[in-house]
Design a protein around this motif. Structure first.
Motif, PDB file in Angstrom:
ATOM      1  N   SER A  71      11.642 -15.029  -7.617  1.00  0.00           N
ATOM      2  CA  SER A  71      10.281 -14.559  -7.365  1.00  0.00           C
ATOM      3  C   SER A  71       9.702 -15.258  -6.144  1.00  0.00           C
ATOM      4  N   ALA A  72       8.474 -14.907  -5.816  1.00  0.00           N
ATOM      5  CA  ALA A  72       7.700 -15.609  -4.797  1.00  0.00           C
ATOM      6  C   ALA A  72       6.319 -15.838  -5.378  1.00  0.00           C
ATOM      7  N   VAL A  73       5.751 -17.006  -5.143  1.00  0.00           N
ATOM      8  CA  VAL A  73       4.459 -17.361  -5.712  1.00  0.00           C
ATOM      9  C   VAL A  73       3.523 -17.785  -4.592  1.00  0.00           C
ATOM     10  N   GLY A  74       2.294 -17.236  -4.607  1.00  0.00           N
ATOM     11  CA  GLY A  74       1.344 -17.663  -3.595  1.00  0.00           C
ATOM     12  C   GLY A  74       0.220 -16.683  -3.365  1.00  0.00           C
ATOM     13  N   ALA A  75      -0.585 -16.989  -2.371  1.00  0.00           N
ATOM     14  CA  ALA A  75      -1.716 -16.146  -1.977  1.00  0.00           C
ATOM     15  C   ALA A  75      -1.278 -15.225  -0.838  1.00  0.00           C
ATOM     16  N   PRO A  76      -1.279 -13.919  -1.059  1.00  0.00           N
ATOM     17  CA  PRO A  76      -0.767 -12.984  -0.056  1.00  0.00           C
ATOM     18  C   PRO A  76      -1.436 -13.057   1.310  1.00  0.00           C
ATOM     19  N   SER A  77      -2.704 -13.434   1.351  1.00  0.00           N
ATOM     20  CA  SER A  77      -3.420 -13.406   2.629  1.00  0.00           C
ATOM     21  C   SER A  77      -3.249 -14.675   3.456  1.00  0.00           C
ATOM     22  N   SER A  78      -2.554 -15.677   2.928  1.00  0.00           N
ATOM     23  CA  SER A  78      -2.440 -16.952   3.622  1.00  0.00           C
ATOM     24  C   SER A  78      -1.802 -16.793   4.999  1.00  0.00           C
ATOM     25  N   SER A  79      -2.437 -17.364   6.005  1.00  0.00           N
ATOM     26  CA  SER A  79      -1.924 -17.268   7.376  1.00  0.00           C
ATOM     27  C   SER A  79      -0.795 -18.259   7.640  1.00  0.00           C
ATOM     28  N   GLU A  80      -0.642 -19.261   6.746  1.00  0.00           N
ATOM     29  CA  GLU A  80       0.393 -20.269   6.931  1.00  0.00           C
ATOM     30  C   GLU A  80       1.620 -20.036   6.051  1.00  0.00           C
ATOM     31  N   ALA A  81       1.633 -18.928   5.310  1.00  0.00           N
ATOM     32  CA  ALA A  81       2.765 -18.648   4.428  1.00  0.00           C
ATOM     33  C   ALA A  81       4.057 -18.586   5.227  1.00  0.00           C
ATOM     34  N   PHE A  82       5.089 -19.274   4.726  1.00  0.00           N
ATOM     35  CA  PHE A  82       6.351 -19.344   5.465  1.00  0.00           C
ATOM     36  C   PHE A  82       7.499 -19.549   4.478  1.00  0.00           C
ATOM     37  N   VAL A  83       8.339 -18.527   4.322  1.00  0.00           N
ATOM     38  CA  VAL A  83       9.515 -18.599   3.458  1.00  0.00           C
ATOM     39  C   VAL A  83      10.667 -17.886   4.145  1.00  0.00           C
ATOM     40  N   THR A  84      11.830 -18.502   4.180  1.00  0.00           N
ATOM     41  CA  THR A  84      13.007 -17.909   4.814  1.00  0.00           C
ATOM     42  C   THR A  84      14.017 -17.463   3.762  1.00  0.00           C
ATOM     43  N   ASP A  85      15.014 -16.687   4.187  1.00  0.00           N
ATOM     44  CA  ASP A  85      16.049 -16.296   3.241  1.00  0.00           C
ATOM     45  C   ASP A  85      16.855 -17.519   2.776  1.00  0.00           C
ATOM     46  N   GLN A  86      16.965 -18.531   3.618  1.00  0.00           N
ATOM     47  CA  GLN A  86      17.630 -19.764   3.207  1.00  0.00           C
ATOM     48  C   GLN A  86      16.856 -20.462   2.091  1.00  0.00           C
ATOM     49  N   ASP A  87      15.523 -20.337   2.124  1.00  0.00           N
ATOM     50  CA  ASP A  87      14.710 -20.922   1.061  1.00  0.00           C
ATOM     51  C   ASP A  87      15.009 -20.258  -0.282  1.00  0.00           C
ATOM     52  N   HIS A  88      15.182 -18.941  -0.268  1.00  0.00           N
ATOM     53  CA  HIS A  88      15.524 -18.223  -1.496  1.00  0.00           C
ATOM     54  C   HIS A  88      16.865 -18.711  -2.049  1.00  0.00           C
ATOM     55  N   GLN A  89      17.830 -18.924  -1.171  1.00  0.00           N
ATOM     56  CA  GLN A  89      19.132 -19.437  -1.597  1.00  0.00           C
ATOM     57  C   GLN A  89      18.994 -20.851  -2.170  1.00  0.00           C
ATOM     58  N   CYS A  90      18.165 -21.663  -1.558  1.00  0.00           N
ATOM     59  CA  CYS A  90      17.976 -23.042  -1.979  1.00  0.00           C
ATOM     60  C   CYS A  90      17.389 -23.135  -3.384  1.00  0.00           C
ATOM     61  N   THR A  91      16.549 -22.175  -3.763  1.00  0.00           N
ATOM     62  CA  THR A  91      15.960 -22.218  -5.108  1.00  0.00           C
ATOM     63  C   THR A  91      17.048 -22.171  -6.182  1.00  0.00           C
ATOM     64  N   VAL A  92      18.086 -21.384  -5.933  1.00  0.00           N
ATOM     65  CA  VAL A  92      19.195 -21.281  -6.889  1.00  0.00           C
ATOM     66  C   VAL A  92      19.965 -22.600  -6.942  1.00  0.00           C
ATOM     67  N   GLU A  93      20.209 -23.184  -5.783  1.00  0.00           N
ATOM     68  CA  GLU A  93      20.944 -24.449  -5.720  1.00  0.00           C
ATOM     69  C   GLU A  93      20.204 -25.562  -6.451  1.00  0.00           C
ATOM     70  N   LEU A  94      18.880 -25.569  -6.371  1.00  0.00           N
ATOM     71  CA  LEU A  94      18.090 -26.575  -7.066  1.00  0.00           C
ATOM     72  C   LEU A  94      18.198 -26.412  -8.581  1.00  0.00           C
ATOM     73  N   CYS A  95      18.180 -25.170  -9.059  1.00  0.00           N
ATOM     74  CA  CYS A  95      18.350 -24.922 -10.495  1.00  0.00           C
ATOM     75  C   CYS A  95      19.727 -25.380 -10.963  1.00  0.00           C
ATOM     76  N   GLN A  96      20.742 -25.104 -10.152  1.00  0.00           N
ATOM     77  CA  GLN A  96      22.096 -25.529 -10.499  1.00  0.00           C
ATOM     78  C   GLN A  96      22.188 -27.057 -10.535  1.00  0.00           C
ATOM     79  N   ALA A  97      21.437 -27.724  -9.676  1.00  0.00           N
ATOM     80  CA  ALA A  97      21.481 -29.188  -9.594  1.00  0.00           C
ATOM     81  C   ALA A  97      20.930 -29.856 -10.850  1.00  0.00           C
ATOM     82  N   VAL A  98      20.090 -29.137 -11.613  1.00  0.00           N
ATOM     83  CA  VAL A  98      19.545 -29.723 -12.838  1.00  0.00           C
ATOM     84  C   VAL A  98      20.171 -29.106 -14.089  1.00  0.00           C
ATOM     85  N   GLY A  99      21.356 -28.500 -13.914  1.00  0.00           N
ATOM     86  CA  GLY A  99      22.127 -28.087 -15.079  1.00  0.00           C
ATOM     87  C   GLY A  99      22.211 -26.613 -15.388  1.00  0.00           C
TER      88      GLY A  99
END
Length: 361
Positions: A65-93
């Protein structure tokens, strides 16, 4: 591949974004950003959309998913960030991930899960947590908050490294606590984070998610694109014919109030003809001269009256001509989170209007 599987091609992306944005009901992120994410995923590998009935019920599925305020001018998420979320979950089991689902339908959010699915060579299930967009993480958790002693795993990644706002975090604990911490991560990251959360079995998703919602978005988008040359009213009418909804009005935006706080957008849109829409990321209420017409989780959506393209609460601007449509919740494909009355209480506090008394479940 089973007969129900769909191998996603780039030609399908615009239609999925269009239908997804309509089902976003004012939220669900930007179509432009969603299309960018989808095309990035297809460059990484194949995206295979599978029917929930075509996978082993014991399969472990992770929500993206993605969480945040849609109108934010500083919003910044890359496709690598999406991949990293999975790696973090794997890191905790979290292990043995067999597939991904998105948290909701929206112009941007319907593409959540595509990047890790393509990179890892795993399927994307046509069973989002919810078949429309919703403001809170708990609403997109398929009723897991009602399971005693359930331990949630949630990771959050986002923010621009060049501005010092990039962060990566993972939490384990009570679902509501983890969801609140993820929301705070979005605030500190500049308004938006990519999230991976709540691994569950496919059998649970089949009973508590929204199977078939992505194919519905594709069907909607294809119908809307086909009628584009016939004009915005034809586009709006075609979408409502499919969903069993109504075109409510076409009017000019007289005023718009928007406040971004706590990782959310909230406010209201006033039309010249007396219609008023409140929103908390998504559209919450539609009224005309004080009379209630629709109430979340009914679908309330605005389309640009010149192009017929759906526009979110963050995108609607003063003096814009819009078409307003509405679909009863009973005609939507909804997840369990839309049948938990306790999750609607915060809406009333934010928008200052009754919601729960209007619910039809």
């Amino acid at each position: 591949m089973s007969n129900s599987d769909i191998l996603i091609t780039e030609d399908m992306v615009d239609a999925i974004a269009l239908g997804g944005c309509l089902l976003g009901g004012g939220g669900g992120g930007s179509m432009a950003e969603g299309i960018k994410l989808a095309k990035a995923a297809l460059k990484h590998g194949k995206v295979l959309l599978k029917d929930i009935n075509a996978v082993d019920p014991e399969s472990v599925v992770l929500t993206s998913s993605a969480v945040g305020a849609p109108s934010s001018s500083e919003a910044f998420v890359t496709d690598q960030d999406h991949q990293c979320t999975v790696e973090l979950c794997q890191a905790v089991g979290v292990s043995g991930i067999n597939a991904f689902i998105t948290n909701e339908c929206g112009g941007g959010s319907i593409f959540n899960g595509w990047v890790p699915a393509a990179i890892l060579g795993l399927p994307l299930l046509d069973a989002p947590c919810n078949g429309r967009a919703h403001p809170t993480g708990l609403m997109g958790s398929m009723g897991l908050h009602r399971i005693k002693d359930y331990i949630s795993v949630q990771s959050a990644v986002g923010g621009n490294p060049k501005t010092g706002k990039h962060l990566e975090a993972v939490f384990k604990g009570a679902l509501d606590s983890a969801s609140s911490l993820v929301r705070q991560c979005a605030v500190y990251a500049g308004g938006l984070v990519a999230v991976a959360r709540n691994p569950v079995k496919a059998s649970f998703i089949k009973d508590h998610g929204a199977p078939g919602a992505i194919k519905l978005a594709l069907k909607l988008g294809e119908a809307m694109m086909k009628l584009k040359s016939s004009g915005p009213q034809a586009v709006a009418s075609a979408s409502m014919d499919i969903l069993g909804g109504n075109v409510i009005t076409a009017s000019r935006v007289k005023d718009k109030k928007l406040v971004s706080e706590g990782g959310f957008d909230h406010g209201k849109i006033v039309l010249e003809d007396g219609h008023e829409i409140t929103f908390w990321n998504e559209y919450m209420t539609l009224e005309c001269n004080g009379k209630r017409i629709s109430t979340f989780p009914d679908l309330i959506m605005t389309l640009d009256a010149e192009s017929g393209i759906p526009v979110t609460s963050a995108e609607v601007r003063k003096d814009q001509m819009v078409i307003v449509v509405s679909v009863s919740a009973k005609n939507l494909i909804l997840g369990e989170g839309m049948r938990c009355k306790e999750l609607f209480e915060p809406i009333e506090k934010v928008i200052g209007k009754e919601i729960i008394s209007y619910l039809k479940f």
